[in-house]
Design a protein around this motif. Structure first.
Motif, mmCIF file in Angstrom:
data_model
loop_
_atom_site.group_PDB
_atom_site.id
_atom_site.type_symbol
_atom_site.label_atom_id
_atom_site.label_comp_id
_atom_site.label_asym_id
_atom_site.label_seq_id
_atom_site.Cartn_x
_atom_site.Cartn_y
_atom_site.Cartn_z
ATOM 1 N N GLY A 457 65.347 31.138 33.789
ATOM 2 C CA GLY A 457 65.817 32.494 33.523
ATOM 3 C C GLY A 457 64.871 33.507 34.158
ATOM 4 O O GLY A 457 63.703 33.196 34.426
ATOM 5 N N VAL A 458 65.397 34.697 34.404
ATOM 6 C CA VAL A 458 64.547 35.777 34.929
ATOM 7 C C VAL A 458 64.612 36.966 33.977
ATOM 8 O O VAL A 458 65.668 37.244 33.389
ATOM 9 N N GLY A 459 63.492 37.621 33.808
ATOM 10 C CA GLY A 459 63.451 38.840 32.992
ATOM 11 C C GLY A 459 62.734 39.933 33.753
ATOM 12 O O GLY A 459 61.827 39.656 34.552
ATOM 13 N N PHE A 460 63.154 41.167 33.519
ATOM 14 C CA PHE A 460 62.542 42.306 34.209
ATOM 15 C C PHE A 460 62.001 43.295 33.191
ATOM 16 O O PHE A 460 62.480 43.381 32.062
ATOM 17 N N SER A 461 61.017 44.040 33.629
ATOM 18 C CA SER A 461 60.566 45.163 32.822
ATOM 19 C C SER A 461 60.149 46.272 33.771
ATOM 20 O O SER A 461 59.478 46.017 34.778
ATOM 21 N N THR A 462 60.632 47.479 33.495
ATOM 22 C CA THR A 462 60.189 48.634 34.270
ATOM 23 C C THR A 462 59.532 49.553 33.255
ATOM 24 O O THR A 462 60.177 50.055 32.353
ATOM 25 N N TYR A 463 58.210 49.684 33.374
ATOM 26 C CA TYR A 463 57.471 50.350 32.297
ATOM 27 C C TYR A 463 56.814 51.628 32.794
ATOM 28 O O TYR A 463 56.563 51.796 33.990
ATOM 29 N N VAL A 464 56.536 52.514 31.862
ATOM 30 C CA VAL A 464 55.625 53.633 32.121
ATOM 31 C C VAL A 464 54.603 53.609 31.005
ATOM 32 O O VAL A 464 54.915 53.301 29.866
ATOM 33 N N GLU A 465 53.374 53.902 31.375
ATOM 34 C CA GLU A 465 52.258 53.810 30.429
ATOM 35 C C GLU A 465 51.624 55.188 30.307
ATOM 36 O O GLU A 465 51.643 55.952 31.264
ATOM 37 N N VAL A 466 51.081 55.500 29.140
ATOM 38 C CA VAL A 466 50.282 56.718 29.023
ATOM 39 C C VAL A 466 48.843 56.264 28.885
ATOM 40 O O VAL A 466 48.528 55.410 28.073
ATOM 41 N N CYS A 467 47.958 56.809 29.713
ATOM 42 C CA CYS A 467 46.551 56.411 29.572
ATOM 43 C C CYS A 467 45.652 57.489 30.137
ATOM 44 O O CYS A 467 46.054 58.619 30.331
ATOM 45 N N GLY A 468 44.389 57.098 30.370
ATOM 46 C CA GLY A 468 43.391 58.100 30.717
ATOM 47 C C GLY A 468 43.096 58.890 29.456
ATOM 48 O O GLY A 468 43.183 60.129 29.447
ATOM 49 N N LEU A 469 42.800 58.164 28.377
ATOM 50 C CA LEU A 469 42.739 58.822 27.053
ATOM 51 C C LEU A 469 41.791 60.003 27.062
ATOM 52 O O LEU A 469 40.624 59.898 27.301
ATOM 53 N N ALA A 470 42.290 61.121 26.779
ATOM 54 C CA ALA A 470 41.934 62.515 26.878
ATOM 55 C C ALA A 470 43.348 63.099 26.897
ATOM 56 O O ALA A 470 44.298 62.308 26.763
ATOM 57 N N PRO A 471 43.626 64.310 27.040
ATOM 58 C CA PRO A 471 42.733 65.460 27.020
ATOM 59 C C PRO A 471 42.388 65.827 25.580
ATOM 60 O O PRO A 471 43.188 65.637 24.671
ATOM 61 N N SER A 472 41.197 66.347 25.411
ATOM 62 C CA SER A 472 40.693 66.595 24.058
ATOM 63 C C SER A 472 41.617 67.480 23.234
ATOM 64 O O SER A 472 41.829 67.229 22.048
ATOM 65 N N ARG A 473 42.167 68.507 23.845
ATOM 66 C CA ARG A 473 42.958 69.449 23.045
ATOM 67 C C ARG A 473 44.285 68.845 22.576
ATOM 68 O O ARG A 473 44.774 69.168 21.504
ATOM 69 N N ALA A 474 44.845 67.934 23.369
ATOM 70 C CA ALA A 474 46.106 67.309 22.967
ATOM 71 C C ALA A 474 45.877 66.213 21.940
ATOM 72 O O ALA A 474 46.705 65.982 21.066
ATOM 73 N N VAL A 475 44.739 65.541 22.043
ATOM 74 C CA VAL A 475 44.508 64.374 21.203
ATOM 75 C C VAL A 475 43.679 64.724 19.976
ATOM 76 O O VAL A 475 43.712 64.038 18.965
ATOM 77 N N GLY A 476 42.946 65.823 20.054
ATOM 78 C CA GLY A 476 41.982 66.181 19.019
ATOM 79 C C GLY A 476 42.586 66.728 17.730
ATOM 80 O O GLY A 476 43.796 66.616 17.498
ATOM 81 N N PRO A 477 41.731 67.308 16.865
ATOM 82 C CA PRO A 477 42.145 67.697 15.513
ATOM 83 C C PRO A 477 43.399 68.564 15.460
ATOM 84 O O PRO A 477 44.244 68.387 14.584
ATOM 85 N N GLN A 478 43.547 69.509 16.397
ATOM 86 C CA GLN A 478 44.733 70.376 16.332
ATOM 87 C C GLN A 478 45.906 69.823 17.150
ATOM 88 O O GLN A 478 46.977 70.388 17.156
ATOM 89 N N GLY A 479 45.670 68.720 17.835
ATOM 90 C CA GLY A 479 46.740 68.067 18.575
ATOM 91 C C GLY A 479 47.327 66.959 17.726
ATOM 92 O O GLY A 479 47.880 67.220 16.658
ATOM 93 N N VAL A 480 47.189 65.696 18.187
ATOM 94 C CA VAL A 480 47.738 64.607 17.382
ATOM 95 C C VAL A 480 46.842 64.244 16.208
ATOM 96 O O VAL A 480 47.202 63.407 15.401
ATOM 97 N N GLY A 481 45.690 64.869 16.102
ATOM 98 C CA GLY A 481 44.931 64.739 14.856
ATOM 99 C C GLY A 481 43.764 63.783 14.858
ATOM 100 O O GLY A 481 43.265 63.418 13.795
ATOM 101 N N LEU A 482 43.279 63.372 16.042
ATOM 102 C CA LEU A 482 42.051 62.561 16.045
ATOM 103 C C LEU A 482 40.864 63.492 15.841
ATOM 104 O O LEU A 482 40.811 64.580 16.431
ATOM 105 N N GLN A 483 39.946 63.069 14.991
ATOM 106 C CA GLN A 483 38.777 63.905 14.711
ATOM 107 C C GLN A 483 37.718 63.594 15.778
ATOM 108 O O GLN A 483 36.623 63.106 15.479
ATOM 109 N N ALA A 484 38.086 63.824 17.001
ATOM 110 C CA ALA A 484 37.209 63.469 18.116
ATOM 111 C C ALA A 484 37.678 64.219 19.354
ATOM 112 O O ALA A 484 38.738 64.847 19.344
#
Ligand code: MCN
Length: 791
Positions: A457-484
């Motif tokens: 059998g054959v299987g396919f996947s076409t993916y998109v990834e989010v990485c380069g963890l940053a930016p601080s303002r999007a990920v931080g306390p007022q963004g998604v809520g990481l205390q960092a």
């Protein structure tokens, strides 16, 4: 800075498939792992762990252990209550969401919550005697009811892991974009499925190890960690010791795969013991401790609904994710499943999407980041749902994907959840994949082989990834809520002779930064990468950094390195200009030399410039400071979004149920390659990891909370014998987010591969009537599915 501007000006080291500088040392046994450290007067610690999954500690008697030869201390949680100023923290608290976070002390008092919970520690002069002594500690437990199934844990009347919260639900987090109810109502076709993404382990070759030592009033912790700077910060809170009196060093780390993105109880314990006893203390994890108490990953049950028009246009998606977090929260435990949310709609234009994350306590060890962390889970369900939808519509799965792909000319593309994908060419990656894989020929061969009883059998996947963890303002306390925050740092120092030392805030543990960061600096400065030394993993050297995970090191840390090197280049040009009596803007770096534009004979090497920077000649104006050293910090404005197309061919032995991967093709796009050989290596490792999850690996607890897979005999990691020779290729779509144009690749394989492998097995067995299957697709599971389909 544009990508073009930073294109190579020196010697074109970026883009070369250079062999890793770190490897000769590693492969000739001259690596230096934490457990290789032996300090004068060093003591050894062994931990007494709970054999019960949930119980009240009624008594602990350490006296027999203290009688054992060589034992220096035997301590309980009560004994060490004053050694810790605060419990181990968790860094996620999103605005407006209540998360139940129990206190997590290095040694437990009162109750234990999972098998392996530490209840006492013994310290002795000999690493073997201490293990025997720890077995002498007598602990009495009063067992409590246990819950291991997250869905049962949510039922009324379930045993509670933490009575104090009155529920096993840790939190509920909902993200919505667009009108999902309307999208589902208006659809012509709706597919629904329950998919299980099983619990897996990191399985690093080097188990965890920590050595702590006091010198004067300063404490140094050597530890197998991916995050030395964060570890110092956390330990400063837990031990109540100011950061200037704490140093954390990550020597060589024999793989992490996310499992060393943690600050573990044992790190705090060893540090506290060194403080208390005034002697160095070492603790080395055994393999079975590693399986029991190094954090696990995945472990979620996903209920997904995908809706489309008759022509295949997707109208909406709804997912309810029940996530087993185990008994405690590690540094990122509740956040990890959510980390994948920006790409949970995949490469597709989905106008309405709802994601509901439900975290659950069970009497198991905590989950946290394992390579991919949230993104393999999201990719797994969206890709398998695309196949399911295609089947229901009677459409070719690749045609359905193409119909819904975000087009190359639509970037930057804002998703229904308000996430902006930076750049991409999803159809381009799939086209490239199909250049290497003749699907029509495969289908003919598949049909012919089936006549002979061979199931491929054959299987396919076409993916998109989010990485380069940053930016601080999007990920931080007022963004998604990481205390960092998530910026990165770098310092580039050019020595008097023109060689350079780079200090990076990232902390590699197999990713080859010594090589790729040296390539970047060599190009920016016009020197040989063999003369660029990359220093990492020591909080006393170089600026603060946030570590290596979330495939962030290159896109965030490498960019900081490039920026610091560019500042050095600027200063080198000013020195050169002053000495060659030219304007700084007329100095160009070409062929590894700093030349006056239009007068190629008027040129200086970096060695000559560095000499002048350190021993300034009379001609150098006094306003140019001596030295050649610069620091840069980089906090990007967005994530980066790598992508790719993978294909997997499997053959299933229908007599035994054994599935074998016979071809694996991966086309990945992580922007311009710094080092194509390293990218291949990262993809190979990531795909191997995912094949392991798809076919073999699962952390299993029985209904009493006993860990059934405590060794590599029961937990089946794939070896080279189970893997095909990978076929890899790349497309290169630069990101506008950083000057190098780069995206991450460290997790790409783990993200793209599990759906491709699973889909391949499903494709092989479809003629037998086998439909949905959950990972791991072990021989037993496949054989049973084949028998059930026959019945
Ligand atoms: N690279 C490149 N050109 C690009 C993109 C990346 O040459 N366009 C190179 C980088 O310079 C780096 C390597 O590829 O040398 C991976 O870079 P990146 O994608 O930035 O990922 P990180 O360095 O941040 O690594 C983290 C990622 C994660 S999250 C896990 S888990 C992981 C992994 O990478 N664990 C690993 N790879 C691993 N590899 C090994 N050997 N061991 C682990 O434990």
């Amino acid at each position: 800075m544009s990508t073009a501007e930073t294109a190579t000006t020196g010697t074109a080291w970026v883009g070369r498939a250079m062999r890793r500088k770190e490897d000769p040392r590693m492969i000739t046994g001259r690596g230096s792992y934490t457990d290789n450290l032996t300090l004068p007067g060093m003591l050894y610690a062994a931990i007494v762990r709970s054999p019960e999954a949930h119980a009240r500690i009624t008594s602990i008697d350490t006296a027999p252990a203290l009688e054992h030869p060589g034992v220096v201390a035997a301590l309980t949680g009560e004994d060490m209550a004053d050694d810790f100023a605060a419990p181990l923290p968790t860094f996620w608290s999103p605005p407006g969401v209540e998360i139940h976070t129990p206190d997590h002390w290095p040694l437990k008092r009162g109750e234990v919550k999972h098998v392996g919970d530490p209840v006492a520690v013994v310290v002795a002069t000999d690493r073997y005697a201490v293990v025997d002594a720890a077995e002498q500690v007598v602990v009495e437990y009063d067992p409590l009811p246990v819950v291991v199934d997250p869905e049962k844990a949510l039922e009324d009347g379930s045993p509670l892991v933490w009575e104090q919260f009155g529920t096993n639900q840790t939190h509920e987090y909902v993200l919505t974009g667009g009108d999902v109810d309307a999208a589902l109502d208006e659809a012509d076709v709706v597919v629904e499925r329950r998919l299980v993404n099983q619990r897996t382990a990191g399985g690093a070759i080097e188990p965890r190890c920590s050595v702590a030592e006091m010198r004067g009033d300063s404490l140094t912790l050597y530890s197998s960690t991916q995050i030395p700077h964060i570890a110092r910060f956390v330990l400063s809170l837990v031990l109540g010791t100011p950061e200037d009196k704490l140093r954390v060093v990550a020597p060589d780390v024999g793989g992490g795969f996310g499992s060393k993105l943690q600050v573990y109880p044992e790190e705090a314990l060893v540090a506290a013991l060194a403080k208390r006893l005034g002697r160095p203390v070492k603790w080395t994890e055994t393999r079975s401790e590693n399986m029991t108490t190094s954090h696990h990953g995945r472990d979620q049950i996903d209920y997904v609904t995908l809706a489309a028009k008759r022509d295949g246009t997707i109208t909406g998606c709804r997912a309810r994710l029940v996530i087993d977090l185990g008994a405690y929260q590690g540094v990122l435990t509740p956040f990890i499943p959510e980390l994948g949310f920006p790409v949970m709609g995949g490469c597709y234009k989905i106008p309405a999407i709802e994601l509901r994350f439900i975290g659950v306590f069970t009497n198991k060890f905590a989950t946290d980041a394992i390579r991919g962390a949230g993104r393999p889970e999201g990719t797994y369900w969206i890709e398998l749902m695309m196949d399911e939808l295609a089947a229901k519509l009677g459409m070719d799965p690749l045609e359905l994907r193409r119909k819904n792909f975000i087009r190359k000319d639509e970037f930057p593309f804002e998703t229904a959840l308000g996430i902006v994908y930076d750049s991409g060419d999803y159809a381009g990656a799939l086209d490239r994949l199909l250049e290497h894989f003749d699907l029509e020929a495969f289908r003919r061969e598949q049909a012919a082989l089936r006549e002979q009883g061979v199931y491929r059998g054959v299987g396919f996947s076409t993916y998109v990834e989010v990485c380069g963890l940053a930016p601080s303002r999007a990920v931080g306390p007022q963004g998604v809520g990481l205390q960092a925050a998530f910026w990165e740092s770098a310092m580039v120092r050019v020595h008097m002779t023109g060689s350079a030392t780079v200090f990076t805030g990232t902390s590699p543990h197999g990713q080859g930064h010594d090589t790729t960061f040296a390539q970047i600096v060599a190009d920016k400065l016009g020197i040989d990468p063999q003369n660029v030394d990359v220093i990492h993993g020591d909080t006393d050297q170089g600026p603060w950094g946030w570590g290596t995970y979330g495939s962030r090191a290159l896109a965030v840390g490498g960019e900081a390195v490039a920026r610091a090197a560019l500042k050095v280049q600027d200063k080198a040009k000013r020195i050169c200009a002053a000495l060659l009596e030219a304007a700084p803007e007329d100095i160009e770096l070409a062929d590894g030399k700093y030349r006056v534009r239009g007068s190629p004979n008027k040129a200086m090497t970096m060695a000559e410039i560095a000499g002048a920077a350190h021993i300034p000649p009379q001609e150098l104006p006094p306003e140019i400071e001596p030295g050649l050293e610069e620091t840069a910090f980089f906090d990007p404005e967005n994530f980066v979004f790598p992508f790719g197309a993978h294909a997997c061919v499997v053959e299933v032995d229908v007599e035994t149920g054994k599935a074998r991967v016979i071809r694996y093709l991966a086309v990945d796009d992580c922007g311009p390659a710094i080092n194509p050989m390293l990218i291949d290596g990262q993809v190979h490792g990531g795909v191997a990891h995912a094949i392991g999850q798809a076919l073999y690996e699962q952390v299993v607890y029985d209904e009493n909370g006993q860990l059934v897979t405590g060794t590599f005999v029961d937990y089946a990691l794939p070896t080279a014998a189970e893997l095909p020779s990978f076929e890899t290729d790349r497309t290169e779509t630069p990101s506008p987010v950083n000057s190098l144009g780069v995206k991450g690749v460290g997790e790409a394989g783990t993200i793209g591969a599990t759906p491709a492998v699973t889909a391949a097995v499903q494709d092989a067995l479809r003629p037998l009537g086998v439909e949905s299957l959950d990972m791991p697709l072990t021989p037993m599971r496949l054989w049973q599915a084949i028998q059930e389909a026959k019945a």
